[in-house]
Write a protein that holds these residues in place. Structure first.
Motif, PDB file in Angstrom:
ATOM      1  N   TYR A 138       0.837  -1.199   0.000  1.00 42.98           N
ATOM      2  CA  TYR A 138       0.000   0.000   0.000  1.00 42.98           C
ATOM      3  C   TYR A 138       0.878   1.258   0.000  1.00 42.98           C
ATOM      4  CZ  TYR A 138      -3.341   3.488   1.635  1.00 42.98           C
ATOM      5  OH  TYR A 138      -4.109   4.609   1.759  1.00 42.98           O
ATOM      6  N   VAL A 139       1.881   1.256   0.865  1.00 43.51           N
ATOM      7  CA  VAL A 139       2.787   2.403   0.942  1.00 43.51           C
ATOM      8  C   VAL A 139       3.532   2.592  -0.374  1.00 43.51           C
ATOM      9  CG1 VAL A 139       4.904   3.234   2.058  1.00 43.51           C
ATOM     10  CG2 VAL A 139       3.024   2.338   3.443  1.00 43.51           C
ATOM     11  N   THR A 140       4.012   1.521  -0.970  1.00 47.95           N
ATOM     12  CA  THR A 140       4.772   1.662  -2.214  1.00 47.95           C
ATOM     13  C   THR A 140       3.887   2.072  -3.384  1.00 47.95           C
ATOM     14  OG1 THR A 140       4.631  -0.717  -2.605  1.00 47.95           O
ATOM     15  CG2 THR A 140       6.612   0.099  -1.515  1.00 47.95           C
ATOM     16  N   VAL A 141       2.642   1.646  -3.390  1.00 50.17           N
ATOM     17  CA  VAL A 141       1.725   2.110  -4.437  1.00 50.17           C
ATOM     18  C   VAL A 141       1.505   3.610  -4.295  1.00 50.17           C
ATOM     19  CG1 VAL A 141      -0.686   2.022  -5.207  1.00 50.17           C
ATOM     20  CG2 VAL A 141       0.589  -0.085  -4.887  1.00 50.17           C
ATOM     21  N   LEU A 142       1.316   4.078  -3.069  1.00 49.42           N
ATOM     22  CA  LEU A 142       1.150   5.523  -2.868  1.00 49.42           C
ATOM     23  C   LEU A 142       2.411   6.277  -3.250  1.00 49.42           C
ATOM     24  CD1 LEU A 142      -0.888   5.692   0.461  1.00 49.42           C
ATOM     25  CD2 LEU A 142      -1.697   5.976  -1.882  1.00 49.42           C
ATOM     26  N   MET A 143       3.586   5.721  -2.933  1.00 51.83           N
ATOM     27  CA  MET A 143       4.843   6.349  -3.346  1.00 51.83           C
ATOM     28  C   MET A 143       4.936   6.412  -4.869  1.00 51.83           C
ATOM     29  SD  MET A 143       7.881   4.952  -0.857  1.00 51.83           S
ATOM     30  CE  MET A 143       8.883   4.616  -2.258  1.00 51.83           C
ATOM     31  N   SER A 147       7.117  11.683 -10.434  1.00 51.40           N
ATOM     32  CA  SER A 147       6.933  12.717 -11.449  1.00 51.40           C
ATOM     33  C   SER A 147       6.579  12.161 -12.833  1.00 51.40           C
ATOM     34  CB  SER A 147       8.194  13.574 -11.544  1.00 51.40           C
ATOM     35  OG  SER A 147       9.302  12.746 -11.867  1.00 51.40           O
ATOM     36  N   SER A 148       6.961  10.919 -13.118  1.00 53.84           N
ATOM     37  CA  SER A 148       6.618  10.329 -14.417  1.00 53.84           C
ATOM     38  C   SER A 148       6.115   8.901 -14.220  1.00 53.84           C
ATOM     39  CB  SER A 148       7.835  10.334 -15.349  1.00 53.84           C
ATOM     40  OG  SER A 148       8.801   9.417 -14.891  1.00 53.84           O
ATOM     41  N   VAL A 149       5.503   8.398 -15.258  1.00 53.57           N
ATOM     42  CA  VAL A 149       4.958   7.037 -15.193  1.00 53.57           C
ATOM     43  C   VAL A 149       6.088   6.010 -15.063  1.00 53.57           C
ATOM     44  CG1 VAL A 149       3.632   5.311 -16.470  1.00 53.57           C
ATOM     45  CG2 VAL A 149       2.922   7.694 -16.507  1.00 53.57           C
ATOM     46  N   ILE A 150       7.171   6.219 -15.791  1.00 58.02           N
ATOM     47  CA  ILE A 150       8.304   5.285 -15.734  1.00 58.02           C
ATOM     48  C   ILE A 150       8.902   5.256 -14.327  1.00 58.02           C
ATOM     49  CG2 ILE A 150      10.604   4.789 -16.640  1.00 58.02           C
ATOM     50  CD1 ILE A 150       8.354   4.230 -18.600  1.00 58.02           C
ATOM     51  N   ALA A 151       9.064   6.418 -13.719  1.00 56.68           N
ATOM     52  CA  ALA A 151       9.596   6.480 -12.353  1.00 56.68           C
ATOM     53  C   ALA A 151       8.647   5.793 -11.376  1.00 56.68           C
ATOM     54  CB  ALA A 151       9.827   7.928 -11.938  1.00 56.68           C
ATOM     55  N   GLY A 152       7.350   5.925 -11.587  1.00 59.43           N
ATOM     56  CA  GLY A 152       6.364   5.253 -10.737  1.00 59.43           C
ATOM     57  C   GLY A 152       6.439   3.747 -10.861  1.00 59.43           C
ATOM     58  N   ILE A 153       6.565   3.268 -12.092  1.00 55.91           N
ATOM     59  CA  ILE A 153       6.660   1.826 -12.315  1.00 55.91           C
ATOM     60  C   ILE A 153       7.942   1.271 -11.710  1.00 55.91           C
ATOM     61  CG2 ILE A 153       6.944   0.068 -14.099  1.00 55.91           C
ATOM     62  CD1 ILE A 153       5.027   1.748 -15.830  1.00 55.91           C
ATOM     63  N   LEU A 154       9.049   1.991 -11.898  1.00 54.01           N
ATOM     64  CA  LEU A 154      10.321   1.528 -11.344  1.00 54.01           C
ATOM     65  C   LEU A 154      10.324   1.538  -9.823  1.00 54.01           C
ATOM     66  CD1 LEU A 154      12.897   3.140 -13.793  1.00 54.01           C
ATOM     67  CD2 LEU A 154      12.239   0.741 -13.609  1.00 54.01           C
TER      68      LEU A 154
END
Length: 80
Positions: A10-15, A20-27
């Motif tokens: 849950y915490v990592t999904v919120l992080m 700032s970008s989709v790629i950074a979110g996925i990584l």
């Protein structure tokens, strides 16, 4: 243990959502959430897997010993 896993994911999904970008979110979801969680569950699930394998092996040995001694399942003729 699963409540900790759920909380961490849950915490990592919120992080990941605040990146700032989709790629950074996925990584960040992959490297902060999924990979460490999979490693944790695999490492701490080892004793459970070994216990289940040992119980299955003991059940197979017991069944084989019962069949060798004549205590195995006997097939009954069908009444018609």
């Amino acid at each position: 243990m699963y409540i900790i896993v759920i909380g961490w994911l849950y915490v990592t999904v919120l992080m990941a959502l605040t990146e700032s970008s989709v790629i950074a979110g996925i990584l960040s979801l992959t490297f902060y959430g999924l990979l460490p969680t999979a490693l944790l569950v695999w490492l701490f699930g080892g004793p459970t897997r070994r216990r289940a394998a040992r119980m299955a092996r003991q059940a197979n040995e017991t069944n084989a010993a019962n069949e060798a001694n004549g205590f195995g399942e006997t097939k009954q003729p069908h009444d018609r």
